[in-house]
Design a protein around this motif. Structure first.
Motif, PDB file in Angstrom:
ATOM      1  N   PHE A 398       0.823  -1.204   0.000  1.00  0.00           N
ATOM      2  CA  PHE A 398       0.000   0.000   0.000  1.00  0.00           C
ATOM      3  C   PHE A 398       0.863   1.263   0.000  1.00  0.00           C
ATOM      4  CE2 PHE A 398      -2.656  -3.345   1.818  1.00  0.00           C
ATOM      5  CZ  PHE A 398      -3.776  -3.237   1.006  1.00  0.00           C
ATOM      6  N   LEU A 399       2.024   1.191   0.643  1.00  0.00           N
ATOM      7  CA  LEU A 399       2.947   2.318   0.614  1.00  0.00           C
ATOM      8  C   LEU A 399       3.494   2.525  -0.801  1.00  0.00           C
ATOM      9  CD1 LEU A 399       4.576   4.513   2.048  1.00  0.00           C
ATOM     10  CD2 LEU A 399       6.278   2.762   2.642  1.00  0.00           C
ATOM     11  N   VAL A 400       3.845   1.441  -1.472  1.00  0.00           N
ATOM     12  CA  VAL A 400       4.356   1.530  -2.845  1.00  0.00           C
ATOM     13  C   VAL A 400       3.290   2.105  -3.766  1.00  0.00           C
ATOM     14  CG1 VAL A 400       5.179   0.172  -4.822  1.00  0.00           C
ATOM     15  CG2 VAL A 400       6.033  -0.314  -2.518  1.00  0.00           C
ATOM     16  N   MET A 401       2.029   1.735  -3.541  1.00  0.00           N
ATOM     17  CA  MET A 401       0.938   2.293  -4.348  1.00  0.00           C
ATOM     18  C   MET A 401       0.912   3.815  -4.250  1.00  0.00           C
ATOM     19  SD  MET A 401      -2.118  -0.408  -3.454  1.00  0.00           S
ATOM     20  CE  MET A 401      -3.377   0.496  -4.356  1.00  0.00           C
ATOM     21  N   GLY A 402       1.060   4.348  -3.045  1.00  0.00           N
ATOM     22  CA  GLY A 402       1.092   5.796  -2.878  1.00  0.00           C
ATOM     23  C   GLY A 402       2.296   6.414  -3.555  1.00  0.00           C
ATOM     24  N   LEU A 437       6.189   0.794   8.708  1.00  0.00           N
ATOM     25  CA  LEU A 437       5.485   0.749   7.420  1.00  0.00           C
ATOM     26  C   LEU A 437       4.068   1.302   7.549  1.00  0.00           C
ATOM     27  CD1 LEU A 437       6.611  -2.726   6.018  1.00  0.00           C
ATOM     28  CD2 LEU A 437       6.952  -0.505   4.913  1.00  0.00           C
ATOM     29  N   PHE A 438       3.383   0.963   8.642  1.00  0.00           N
ATOM     30  CA  PHE A 438       2.017   1.470   8.806  1.00  0.00           C
ATOM     31  C   PHE A 438       2.027   2.981   8.962  1.00  0.00           C
ATOM     32  CE2 PHE A 438      -1.889   2.482  11.088  1.00  0.00           C
ATOM     33  CZ  PHE A 438      -2.822   1.799  10.313  1.00  0.00           C
ATOM     34  N   TYR A 464      -4.787  -4.798  11.573  1.00  0.00           N
ATOM     35  CA  TYR A 464      -3.673  -4.069  12.185  1.00  0.00           C
ATOM     36  C   TYR A 464      -4.154  -3.186  13.340  1.00  0.00           C
ATOM     37  CZ  TYR A 464       0.683  -1.583  12.738  1.00  0.00           C
ATOM     38  OH  TYR A 464       1.839  -1.081  13.277  1.00  0.00           O
ATOM     39  N   LEU A 465      -5.325  -2.574  13.187  1.00  0.00           N
ATOM     40  CA  LEU A 465      -5.920  -1.769  14.263  1.00  0.00           C
ATOM     41  C   LEU A 465      -7.214  -2.460  14.707  1.00  0.00           C
ATOM     42  CD1 LEU A 465      -5.591   1.916  12.935  1.00  0.00           C
ATOM     43  CD2 LEU A 465      -4.175   0.793  14.671  1.00  0.00           C
ATOM     44  N   PRO A 466      -7.144  -3.394  15.652  1.00  0.00           N
ATOM     45  CA  PRO A 466      -8.355  -4.117  16.066  1.00  0.00           C
ATOM     46  C   PRO A 466      -9.479  -3.183  16.521  1.00  0.00           C
ATOM     47  CG  PRO A 466      -6.398  -5.193  16.938  1.00  0.00           C
ATOM     48  CD  PRO A 466      -5.936  -3.897  16.331  1.00  0.00           C
ATOM     49  N   THR A 557       2.905   6.803  20.654  1.00  0.00           N
ATOM     50  CA  THR A 557       4.132   6.490  21.418  1.00  0.00           C
ATOM     51  C   THR A 557       4.685   5.131  21.013  1.00  0.00           C
ATOM     52  OG1 THR A 557       2.745   5.673  23.237  1.00  0.00           O
ATOM     53  CG2 THR A 557       3.541   7.950  23.389  1.00  0.00           C
ATOM     54  N   SER A 558       3.798   4.152  20.791  1.00  0.00           N
ATOM     55  CA  SER A 558       4.279   2.818  20.413  1.00  0.00           C
ATOM     56  C   SER A 558       4.868   2.811  19.011  1.00  0.00           C
ATOM     57  CB  SER A 558       3.139   1.800  20.505  1.00  0.00           C
ATOM     58  OG  SER A 558       2.150   2.053  19.521  1.00  0.00           O
ATOM     59  N   HIS A 559       4.500   3.773  18.192  1.00  0.00           N
ATOM     60  CA  HIS A 559       5.028   3.854  16.832  1.00  0.00           C
ATOM     61  C   HIS A 559       6.178   4.855  16.712  1.00  0.00           C
ATOM     62  CE1 HIS A 559       1.496   1.485  15.927  1.00  0.00           C
ATOM     63  NE2 HIS A 559       1.900   1.336  14.679  1.00  0.00           N
ATOM     64  N   GLY A 560       6.758   5.202  17.844  1.00  0.00           N
ATOM     65  CA  GLY A 560       7.986   5.982  17.845  1.00  0.00           C
ATOM     66  C   GLY A 560       7.838   7.461  17.608  1.00  0.00           C
ATOM     67  N   MET A 561       6.622   8.014  17.749  1.00  0.00           N
ATOM     68  CA  MET A 561       6.444   9.447  17.553  1.00  0.00           C
ATOM     69  C   MET A 561       6.877  10.204  18.807  1.00  0.00           C
ATOM     70  SD  MET A 561       2.812   9.482  15.470  1.00  0.00           S
ATOM     71  CE  MET A 561       2.763  11.276  15.381  1.00  0.00           C
TER      72      MET A 561
END
Length: 928
Positions: A398-402, A437-438, A464-466, A557-561
């Motif tokens: 999906f990232l490559v699509m963008g 990636l997300f 990915y996001l329950p 926070t869990s995604h490193g922001m």
């Protein structure tokens, strides 16, 4: 058709129309009794019930046909269309074809046959054709589709295969596929291209029966002997898991359609609000005597099940149609490599067989200069097992699509994604590579909406996001929230990104200021994350904004922001409703309101993000409720707050505010003697200048000075203009009249009778030339105004007209006491009948008012169901209890009215406790 425990049919009685009609009615009643008894579990047996009805109609038609035409007729009788497919519901048309070489000589029997069917209560959709006629007729794709379902019933069995052979002889698989896809696209557009309409058509809307039919039609055209989905498994087109999913959706939709036809007693497939309620009871999800909360819960459960089936059906229909094209029609592709994992394919435009250029076919297949329309590129994976070998590719694709500007995925690759999605578990979600990636997907703006929609439809986003998976298909049973929570969320993201579309003139006009501001926001990715999480906690119980703020903080926070970004995202989610509530429910012309909001926001950066989010959220909730009035309120709040944040709190000091407004208004009145002007303004008092803006002050001051003699003669001054400085859709009405009791009640009653809805009311008491006077300002919407070709309001009240003169005359007579007591308009006047299906408990809350302009007043907050003459009824209560109205802010949100009134006693003082209690009781009594 699969049949489960099919009960034997009772034998047909000796033929008379009355006997056959009674037979069919009793059978339908028996089927309905059994389905209702089984409730929601009827989904397990609905195919048997439908088959019984079809079998009964078959036997009736065969019996009558043989009686009229004989057992060795040269004609053949066929069930076609939905009847041929075996889908007969209580009010379905019975599609039949009489086929033969010499139909003219049997005209009398045919007419008798049709008349008998009508007498029995069967509504036939009948075609009578010769074999030659049939060969021509099938070149029209709707006829071809109906005959593809042909099922021989009785008569000349040598004709059994003629309809199907005629279709396959006239069409190639590619042309038939093109016609069906063109038809499907038009059908989707007719339903706003969404599975999530509030009142869907369960036959033709996206994700409903028609999407199931298309899969069968393609299968029947290409493969021999296909009757149902099970046969498509046998020929290898459907996998067992997809078969189970489609069968489950079909059975649920069949149950809905049975109850719908039974409830309305006619052929109508629209699942309207009142029908949803009846069907929830029929399916055993609720009882007729349940309270409103239980009924609402049952309706939301019913519709959530519907939306989930609609989403999966639409997704699988899209996937299977694309799979059919790519794997069975052998299209030519241009292949472009991307990297070691992915490549792009673009289907080449191909010429159409000129022999198929029959009347109507060219339009159906969208022939342009002899070719099919060009196709968008699709991304494909080299190795169909790549997602199992390297699960990170489930997000990377999906990232490559963008990055590559691709918004579609090839069918085989979609299929591989669909099968690999279960690999997304807790370990997957906690892997740093997957998290990166997300996050990168959310930070890549190109085709973000399209990519997220694909991620949702094929299971990646909900896995990915329950928490997002929990809101899929979740709806709120009201008129304000037009979409399910998941559809609303993605639409919000789409609107945000469209704010940067400089080529979209409509968007640039609709969102002029907010579009400029959004373009200046550097961290648009934070807004995307906030949009994704702002409603993610709905349906859990508790405050969804507070719970969502916790969720988004943990995600960031869990995604490193950074901590500051995480805190900011959390604040935006927690406060995503605050700006709209402030603009719509508070007096934003009051400096105290602006000062408090500026303090709350704290910085221009926060204000910019909150403003863009608020506007996009309101439009994604229900674009029909977004109008220039709401736009102007938010714009005014933004501009006033930004001014305070840039220049400091001193600009909203009460005296500075008043002085500034007077100075700006005087600059617009250079032709009026300053001494005369200030003499009038001294009489009006500070309250007037706190409540009105410079344009209104200048306009009203000029009108009063020009018609001052009317005040001395005890006549009201009444003037109307278009609301040029705020909502272009609105009308301003100004009344200056000798003060008297019940002015608000009298005025709103007259306005309602003329079809004028009040959005805002400002009422000030003053003494003009020694005469106690009231200055009432109303912002109004003409409910029946037309628009010109440019969209400009064409209200009769904005130009000299009989209607305008009548309004002024009736207001003048009512305000001077020279008219009979005002009668509330008929309940049907301008009433949206959909409102009757909703219940909004009336809530009344009264407290001391806090704004500068309303010091010494009470603020009454009212939530109730919108209805005709609502303000007139409320005004009657105020009048009866001797309550004076000093202002009103009217907000309508779907079926809900959420209004604020500023009140005092007749002498301008606070209301006493007894009056407050009486006011609450009286309002609830008249409105509940």
């Amino acid at each position: 058709m699969t049949q489960t425990n099919l009960p034997p049919l009772p034998p047909l009685p000796p033929y008379t129309p009355a006997a056959y009609k009674a037979y069919l009615n009793e059978l339908n009643a028996d089927i309905d009794r059994q389905i209702c008894k089984q409730g929601i579990h009827a989904t397990q047996t609905i195919d048997s019930h439908i088959a019984r009805r079809t079998q009964a109609v078959d036997s009736i038609l065969v019996s009558i046909f043989e009686a009229l035409f004989g057992t060795d007729s040269e004609l053949g009788l066929f069930a076609i269309g939905g009847y041929g497919r075996g889908e007969l519901f209580p009010a379905s048309d019975v599609d039949i074809l009489i086929l033969g070489d010499d139909t003219d000589s049997h005209q009398t029997q045919i007419e008798t046959f049709v008349a008998d069917l009508w007498d029995i209560g069967i509504e036939p959709a009948i075609s009578v054709r010769t074999v030659s006629d049939t060969m021509t007729a099938v070149t029209e794709h709707t006829v071809a589709t109906a005959l593809l379902e042909a099922r021989f019933l009785v008569g000349n069995d040598t004709l059994t295969d003629v309809p199907t052979l005629a279709v396959k002889g006239a069409w190639t698989a590619k042309a038939f596929f093109g016609a069906k896809m063109s038809e499907s696209k038009a059908r989707y557009l007719a339903h706003n291209a969404t599975e999530y309409n509030l009142e869907p058509n369960i036959k033709t809307a996206p994700g409903t029966l028609r999407d199931l039919h298309i899969i069968l039609w393609l299968g029947k055209f290409y493969f021999d002997g296909v009757r149902d989905f099970h046969d498509l498994v046998e020929v290898g087109f459907l996998s067992p898991d997809k078969y189970a999913t489609l069968e489950s959706a079909k059975r649920f939709l069949w149950c809905l359609r049975h109850h719908l036809h039974t409830h309305v007693a006619r052929h109508d497939d629209r699942l309207l609000f009142d029908r949803q309620r009846a069907i929830a009871v029929s399916m055993g999800l609720a009882h007729a005597d349940d309270d409103n909360r239980q009924i609402t819960h049952a309706l939301e459960r019913l519709m959530r099940t519907y939306y989930r089936h609609a989403m999966t059906t639409a997704s699988l229909s899209e996937l299977l149609c694309a799979y059919f094209n790519e794997n069975y029609l052998n299209p030519e592709f241009i292949t472009t490599p991307i990297d070691e994992h992915f490549y792009a394919i673009t289907e080449q435009a191909s010429p159409i067989d000129s022999s198929l250029h029959q009347d109507g076919l060219a339009k159906d297949v969208l022939i342009k200069q002899g070719k099919l329309p060009s196709h968008d590129p699709k991304i494909a994976v080299h190795d169909p097992h790549a997602f199992d070998k390297n699960p990170a590719l489930l997000l990377r694709i999906f990232l490559v699509m963008g990055q590559q500007g691709i918004k579609k995925i090839s069918a085989n690759t979609l299929r591989a994604i669909y099968l690999a999605t279960p690999r997304i578990d807790d370990d997957y979600r906690q892997h740093p590579t997957h998290q990166a990636l997300f996050l990168a997907n959310l930070q890549e703006p190109n085709y973000l909406f399209h990519r997220l929609r694909l991620m949702k439809r094929f299971g990646v986003l909900g896995s990915y996001l329950p928490a997002f998976g929990q809101i899929m298909g979740l709806m709120q049973y009201d008129l304000f929230h037009r979409y399910t929570v998941d559809a609303h969320t993605l639409l919000l993201i789409r609107i945000l990104h469209r704010l940067t579309d400089v080529d979209n003139e409509i968007y640039q006009q609709k969102f002029d200021l907010v579009s400029q501001i959004y373009k200046q926001i550097h961290r648009k990715d934070i807004l995307v994350i906030v949009a994704l999480f702002h409603d993610i906690a709905k349906g859990r119980g508790g405050n969804h904004s507070e719970l969502g703020a916790i969720d988004v903080y943990e995600f960031c926070t869990s995604h490193g922001m950074a901590e500051s970004d995480s805190q900011f995202a959390s604040w935006l989610v927690r406060e995503h409703l605050t700006m709209s509530l402030t603009a719509q429910k508070q007096d934003i012309s009051d400096p105290d309101v602006i000062a408090r909001f500026a303090h709350f926001v704290g910085s221009v950066s926060r204000l910019n993000h909150l403003y863009a989010l608020t506007v996009a959220d309101m439009n994604a909730t229900n674009s029909e409720l977004w109008n220039s009035w709401r736009a102007s309120l938010l714009k005014q709040l933004y501009i006033s707050t930004r001014r305070v944040l840039n220049l400091g709190m001193g600009v909203v000091d009460k005296d500075v505010y008043i002085t500034g407004r007077k100075s700006k208004a005087q600059a617009l009145l250079t032709d009026i003697d300053p001494t005369t002007l200030h003499a009038l303004w001294d009489e009006l008092g500070d309250e007037y200048f706190l409540k009105h803006k410079k344009l209104d002050i200048a306009w009203q001051s000029r009108v009063i000075l020009e018609q001052k003699s009317a005040i001395q003669d005890a006549r009201p001054i009444i003037t109307i203009r278009s609301h040029t400085d705020l909502a272009l859709d609105a009308i301003q009405l100004f009344i200056c009249t000798p003060d008297r009791d019940d002015l608000f009640a009298i005025s709103v009653c007259v306005l309602d009778r003329f079809g004028l809805s009040v959005l805002d009311a400002t009422i000030v008491s003053a003494t003009i030339d020694g005469v106690p006077s009231a200055l009432d300002s109303y912002v109004l919407i003409d409910r029946f105004a037309a628009r010109d070709e440019h969209g400009t309001l064409m209200s009769d009240f904005l130009t000299p007209s009989d209607r305008r003169d009548e309004l002024v005359s009736e207001l003048s007579q009512a305000l001077t006491g020279n008219a009979p007591k005002c009668q509330i308009a008929s309940a049907s006047f301008g009433f949206n009948l959909t409102l009757k299906h909703f219940n909004v408990p009336t809530q009344v809350h009264i407290e001391r008012a806090t704004p500068f302009a309303h010091q010494g007043h009470h603020a009454l907050s009212l939530i109730t169901k919108d209805r005709p003459a609502l303000l007139a009824k409320i005004g009657q209560v105020f009048s009866k209890l001797g309550v004076a109205v000093h202002g009103a802010r009217i907000t309508t949100l779907g079926e809900r009215a959420e209004d604020i009134f500023y009140l005092s006693d007749k002498d301008g003082g606070l209301l006493d406790d007894d009056t407050i209690e009486s006011l609450k009781v009286a309002l609830i009594e008249i409105l509940q």
